[in-house]
Structure formats: structure tokens, C-alpha cells
Scaffold this motif. Structure first.
Motif, PDB file in Angstrom:
ATOM      1  N   ASP A 127       0.819  -1.215   0.000  1.00 44.80           N
ATOM      2  CA  ASP A 127       0.000   0.000   0.000  1.00 44.80           C
ATOM      3  C   ASP A 127       0.852   1.264   0.000  1.00 44.80           C
ATOM      4  O   ASP A 127       0.492   2.263  -0.624  1.00 44.80           O
ATOM      5  CB  ASP A 127      -0.930   0.011   1.215  1.00 44.80           C
ATOM      6  N   GLN A 128       1.981   1.222   0.704  1.00 42.27           N
ATOM      7  CA  GLN A 128       2.818   2.415   0.787  1.00 42.27           C
ATOM      8  C   GLN A 128       3.455   2.740  -0.563  1.00 42.27           C
ATOM      9  O   GLN A 128       3.570   3.911  -0.942  1.00 42.27           O
ATOM     10  CB  GLN A 128       3.913   2.224   1.850  1.00 42.27           C
ATOM     11  N   ILE A 129       3.854   1.709  -1.294  1.00 44.29           N
ATOM     12  CA  ILE A 129       4.426   1.930  -2.629  1.00 44.29           C
ATOM     13  C   ILE A 129       3.378   2.546  -3.550  1.00 44.29           C
ATOM     14  O   ILE A 129       3.656   3.486  -4.301  1.00 44.29           O
ATOM     15  CB  ILE A 129       4.947   0.598  -3.223  1.00 44.29           C
ATOM     16  N   ILE A 130       2.160   2.016  -3.476  1.00 43.90           N
ATOM     17  CA  ILE A 130       1.069   2.540  -4.300  1.00 43.90           C
ATOM     18  C   ILE A 130       0.790   3.996  -3.946  1.00 43.90           C
ATOM     19  O   ILE A 130       0.634   4.844  -4.828  1.00 43.90           O
ATOM     20  CB  ILE A 130      -0.201   1.682  -4.121  1.00 43.90           C
ATOM     21  N   LYS A 131       0.747   4.292  -2.654  1.00 41.54           N
ATOM     22  CA  LYS A 131       0.483   5.668  -2.219  1.00 41.54           C
ATOM     23  C   LYS A 131       1.563   6.627  -2.731  1.00 41.54           C
ATOM     24  O   LYS A 131       1.266   7.730  -3.202  1.00 41.54           O
ATOM     25  CB  LYS A 131       0.399   5.743  -0.697  1.00 41.54           C
ATOM     26  N   THR A 132       2.813   6.198  -2.649  1.00 41.08           N
ATOM     27  CA  THR A 132       3.921   7.038  -3.114  1.00 41.08           C
ATOM     28  C   THR A 132       3.805   7.319  -4.608  1.00 41.08           C
ATOM     29  O   THR A 132       3.985   8.458  -5.063  1.00 41.08           O
ATOM     30  CB  THR A 132       5.267   6.353  -2.817  1.00 41.08           C
ATOM     31  N   LYS A 164     -10.173   2.724  -4.649  1.00 40.06           N
ATOM     32  CA  LYS A 164     -10.192   2.104  -3.329  1.00 40.06           C
ATOM     33  C   LYS A 164     -10.416   3.221  -2.317  1.00 40.06           C
ATOM     34  O   LYS A 164      -9.982   4.353  -2.538  1.00 40.06           O
ATOM     35  CB  LYS A 164      -8.877   1.370  -3.050  1.00 40.06           C
ATOM     36  N   VAL A 165     -11.078   2.900  -1.234  1.00 39.37           N
ATOM     37  CA  VAL A 165     -11.456   3.931  -0.264  1.00 39.37           C
ATOM     38  C   VAL A 165     -10.261   4.762   0.214  1.00 39.37           C
ATOM     39  O   VAL A 165     -10.326   5.999   0.219  1.00 39.37           O
ATOM     40  CB  VAL A 165     -12.204   3.310   0.930  1.00 39.37           C
ATOM     41  N   PRO A 166      -9.142   4.147   0.616  1.00 32.54           N
ATOM     42  CA  PRO A 166      -8.011   4.966   1.091  1.00 32.54           C
ATOM     43  C   PRO A 166      -7.489   5.933   0.034  1.00 32.54           C
ATOM     44  O   PRO A 166      -7.151   7.084   0.346  1.00 32.54           O
ATOM     45  CB  PRO A 166      -6.944   3.924   1.465  1.00 32.54           C
ATOM     46  N   GLU A 167      -7.436   5.479  -1.227  1.00 28.36           N
ATOM     47  CA  GLU A 167      -6.892   6.344  -2.272  1.00 28.36           C
ATOM     48  C   GLU A 167      -7.880   7.423  -2.706  1.00 28.36           C
ATOM     49  O   GLU A 167      -7.476   8.518  -3.091  1.00 28.36           O
ATOM     50  CB  GLU A 167      -6.451   5.521  -3.482  1.00 28.36           C
ATOM     51  N   ILE A 168      -9.170   7.138  -2.650  1.00 28.34           N
ATOM     52  CA  ILE A 168     -10.158   8.185  -2.942  1.00 28.34           C
ATOM     53  C   ILE A 168     -10.063   9.278  -1.890  1.00 28.34           C
ATOM     54  O   ILE A 168     -10.097  10.473  -2.192  1.00 28.34           O
ATOM     55  CB  ILE A 168     -11.580   7.595  -3.001  1.00 28.34           C
ATOM     56  N   GLU A 171      -6.898  11.180  -2.615  1.00 32.09           N
ATOM     57  CA  GLU A 171      -7.020  12.045  -3.795  1.00 32.09           C
ATOM     58  C   GLU A 171      -7.814  13.305  -3.462  1.00 32.09           C
ATOM     59  O   GLU A 171      -7.478  14.406  -3.913  1.00 32.09           O
ATOM     60  CB  GLU A 171      -7.700  11.279  -4.933  1.00 32.09           C
ATOM     61  N   PHE A 172      -8.860  13.142  -2.675  1.00 27.64           N
ATOM     62  CA  PHE A 172      -9.651  14.300  -2.252  1.00 27.64           C
ATOM     63  C   PHE A 172      -8.775  15.271  -1.451  1.00 27.64           C
ATOM     64  O   PHE A 172      -8.861  16.491  -1.623  1.00 27.64           O
ATOM     65  CB  PHE A 172     -10.836  13.833  -1.403  1.00 27.64           C
ATOM     66  N   THR A 173      -7.921  14.714  -0.606  1.00 32.94           N
ATOM     67  CA  THR A 173      -7.015  15.551   0.185  1.00 32.94           C
ATOM     68  C   THR A 173      -5.995  16.246  -0.710  1.00 32.94           C
ATOM     69  O   THR A 173      -5.650  17.410  -0.485  1.00 32.94           O
ATOM     70  CB  THR A 173      -6.287  14.705   1.246  1.00 32.94           C
ATOM     71  N   ARG A 174      -5.519  15.548  -1.737  1.00 34.89           N
ATOM     72  CA  ARG A 174      -4.566  16.164  -2.664  1.00 34.89           C
ATOM     73  C   ARG A 174      -5.193  17.366  -3.371  1.00 34.89           C
ATOM     74  O   ARG A 174      -4.530  18.367  -3.617  1.00 34.89           O
ATOM     75  CB  ARG A 174      -4.110  15.138  -3.709  1.00 34.89           C
ATOM     76  N   ILE A 175      -6.468  17.253  -3.706  1.00 33.74           N
ATOM     77  CA  ILE A 175      -7.142  18.318  -4.455  1.00 33.74           C
ATOM     78  C   ILE A 175      -7.559  19.470  -3.552  1.00 33.74           C
ATOM     79  O   ILE A 175      -7.388  20.641  -3.896  1.00 33.74           O
ATOM     80  CB  ILE A 175      -8.377  17.755  -5.192  1.00 33.74           C
ATOM     81  N   LEU A 180     -11.455  13.747   3.300  1.00 33.05           N
ATOM     82  CA  LEU A 180     -12.876  13.607   2.960  1.00 33.05           C
ATOM     83  C   LEU A 180     -13.675  12.869   4.025  1.00 33.05           C
ATOM     84  O   LEU A 180     -14.621  13.410   4.605  1.00 33.05           O
ATOM     85  CB  LEU A 180     -13.005  12.880   1.618  1.00 33.05           C
ATOM     86  N   LEU A 181     -13.301  11.628   4.277  1.00 32.86           N
ATOM     87  CA  LEU A 181     -14.135  10.753   5.097  1.00 32.86           C
ATOM     88  C   LEU A 181     -14.257  11.244   6.535  1.00 32.86           C
ATOM     89  O   LEU A 181     -15.363  11.354   7.077  1.00 32.86           O
ATOM     90  CB  LEU A 181     -13.568   9.328   5.063  1.00 32.86           C
ATOM     91  N   SER A 182     -13.132  11.550   7.155  1.00 31.66           N
ATOM     92  CA  SER A 182     -13.171  11.966   8.560  1.00 31.66           C
ATOM     93  C   SER A 182     -13.899  13.294   8.728  1.00 31.66           C
ATOM     94  O   SER A 182     -14.647  13.490   9.694  1.00 31.66           O
ATOM     95  CB  SER A 182     -11.748  12.068   9.119  1.00 31.66           C
ATOM     96  N   THR A 183     -13.708  14.214   7.775  1.00 31.81           N
ATOM     97  CA  THR A 183     -14.373  15.518   7.862  1.00 31.81           C
ATOM     98  C   THR A 183     -15.881  15.374   7.722  1.00 31.81           C
ATOM     99  O   THR A 183     -16.655  15.947   8.503  1.00 31.81           O
ATOM    100  CB  THR A 183     -13.844  16.465   6.765  1.00 31.81           C
TER     101      THR A 183
END
Length: 300
Positions: A127-132, A164-168, A171-175, A180-183
Motif C-alpha cells: 500500500d505504501q508503494i502505491i500511495k507514493t 479504493k477507499v483509502p486512495e479516494i 485524492e480528495f485531500t490532494r485536491i 474527505l471521510l473523517s471531515t
């Protein structure tokens, strides 16, 4: 320079934004107020609009992607019938609308990273490689979304890691720089009691439907059930039918599968026969453009 300060917030300010800047300008510097003008700043409004247009030209000449994307030459390359008034600009809260490529990266190098991502998503425990890699290819992905506006199925095939939920959430945070979810969930929980008070003030047939939508809250201690009930009740309060958005199925069958394939936008939830409000759902998913973009969710 005033135009450069405005551009830090919006490269394409609206007329209302220009009005606010002009009014603030004469309030802070009263000697700039125009005599004979109704508002005292009509001339400043016109001047600011021209200044912003000239500043956008400067930004375009140095290669600012947010401005370059709206040049007629760029549109000719992308559109069959380019229109001058078809301006692509950030919507509210889009802080990173069209970012620059990372230093030392090009469209070609980032496309190679995207292709490498297709291999990484097939592996486990990375997951960390994908996130990077998703962080690194963000600018490339945004250009694809904004310039090409692909269909969701095509976009999913090119960027499967995003669906996938973590990446969505990432991505929302990047934009927007906002998680997104916690807010959303914390705000929904914070105002849920106030929302329920407002919802219960409705009368007539709407009140009956809202009461029915909220009934499951008293039968379950799960916060997920309460959230779902409130969201459905809000939809009813707004004179809409939640069943148009959220489809519930008992023991999924072929006919219902066909219905999902015809859905342009919606959420489906599959409940096993005899399930109680506290029981887990068999499946929850989101469909966009007849494509299941997020299956295997825990709740609505």
C-alpha cells in the motif's frame, strides 16, 4: 502587484470576487474612492478585470498549466469545435486544480509511473508503494481528468489504484487539502441531533416518510445505521426519493444485476434474508456511469 495577490487565491476570479476586492481597496485606502461613482469603485472593477486578464497572459507565457489549458490553441488540439467561453477553472475548494508536474518529471516519465502502478496494484502488502506512486502521478492524473474528461470505465482501467477507499480519500485531500471521510463523518455526527430536530418538524406525508426512514435508529446501536437513516431522511426532506439513489436488494438475483448495469449513478446495498438492523450487510457498492467503481464497502 494586486493581480498577483488575487491569483494566489483564484486565477479566474468571478465578478463578485472582483467587486469584493474593489470595495476592500477603497475601504482600506479611502483616497482611492472615485467621485461621481455610485459605489465609488466602478472604475477599479474594470481596471482589475483588465489587470487579471493581462496577468493571465503572463502566466500563460511562462507555462502555467491552469491558464494554458484555456488557450484557443490548446483547445484546438483537444476539441473538434473549440469555444472561447468554455473556460476550465477550479470549483469551490479545489486548491490543487491543475498542478505543475513534479520537478524533473515529464508527461512521458509520469506515464511510465502509471504503467508501473498497474503492476503494483496486483501485488499484496504494498500500500505504501502505491500511495507514493499515486502522490507522484497526481499532476499527470489531474491533466487527464481535466483535459480529456474520460468516461469512468476508461479512467478506472487506467488508474485502478484510485478506486479504493483509502486512495479516494487521499485524492480528495490532494485536491482540496481536506480529508474527505473523517471531515464528512465528524460533521454529520456533530450535527445529527440538530438535523433530526429539523427533520421532525416536517408535516404531512413527508413527515410519515421521514419517520419511516428514521425508524431503524431505535432498533440498532450502530452509528453507521444512524448515519444512513439521517442521510435518507435529508433526501426526503428535500422532496427527493432516496430509493432513486440507494437501491436495496434482498438475496441478489440476475434481474437485479441487470438493473444495476443500467444505473447511471447510485449506491446499492445487499441484505441477506431475515437480516436485523444490527446485522452486517452482504455488500455495498457505488455505481457511476453503469460501472461499479467501489464494491465491498462496509456500509452506506
Amino acid at each position: 502587484m494586486l493581480a498577483s495577490e488575487i491569483a494566489k487565491y483564484k486565477v479566474y476570479p468571478s465578478s463578485g470576487d472582483i467587486d469584493d476586492v474593489a470595495k476592500t481597496l477603497i475601504q482600506k485606502y479611502p483616497f482611492l474612492k472615485e467621485t461621481g461613482s455610485v459605489t465609488g469603485c466602478e472604475g477599479w472593477k474594470v481596471s482589475l478585470k483588465y489587470k487579471m486578464a493581462n496577468y493571465r497572459t503572463t502566466l500563460r507565457n511562462i507555462g502555467c498549466p491552469e491558464v494554458a489549458i484555456n488557450t484557443l490553441q490548446h483547445k484546438r488540439e483537444r476539441e473538434k469545435s473549440p469555444r472561447r467561453n468554455n473556460v476550465k477553472k477550479p470549483r469551490k475548494a479545489e486548491v490543487n486544480f491543475l498542478p505543475q508536474y513534479p520537478a524533473g518529471e515529464t508527461k512521458k516519465s509520469l506515464e511510465e509511473e502509471r504503467q508501473a502502478l498497474l503492476i503494483e496494484v496486483k501485488k499484496t502488502n504494498n500500500d505504501q508503494i502505491i500511495k507514493t506512486k499515486m502522490d507522484k502521478t497526481f499532476a499527470h492524473r489531474r491533466r487527464e481528468v481535466i483535459e480529456e474528461m474520460p468516461f469512468i470505465a476508461e479512467f478506472k482501467s487506467r488508474w485502478p489504484a484510485l478506486f479504493k477507499v483509502p486512495e479516494i480519500n487521499a485524492e480528495f485531500t490532494r485536491i482540496t487539502t481536506v480529508p474527505l471521510l473523517s471531515t464528512f463523518m465528524s460533521s454529520l455526527d456533530q450535527y445529527s441531533d440538530q438535523l433530526m430536530k429539523i427533520l421532525r418538524k416536517k408535516g404531512g406525508e413527508t413527515a410519515r416518510r421521514i419517520t419511516a426512514a428514521l425508524s431503524a435508529i431505535s432498533q440498532s446501536s450502530r452509528i453507521e445505521v444512524k448515519r444512513e437513516c439521517i442521510l435518507k431522511a435529508v433526501i426526503i426532506y428535500l422532496n427527493e426519493n432516496p430509493e432513486n439513489l440507494i437501491k436495496e436488494y434482498m438475496d441478489f438475483n440476475v434481474m437485479e444485476a441487470d438493473e444495476l448495469e443500467r444505473m447511471d449513478l447510485g449506491v446499492y446495498k445487499i441484505i441477506h434474508e431475515g437480516a436485523q438492523p444490527d446485522d452486517s450487510l452482504e455488500d455495498v457498492g457505488i455505481i457511476i456511469e453503469r460501472c461499479t467503481v467501489l464494491p465491498d464497502l462496509r456500509d452506506v
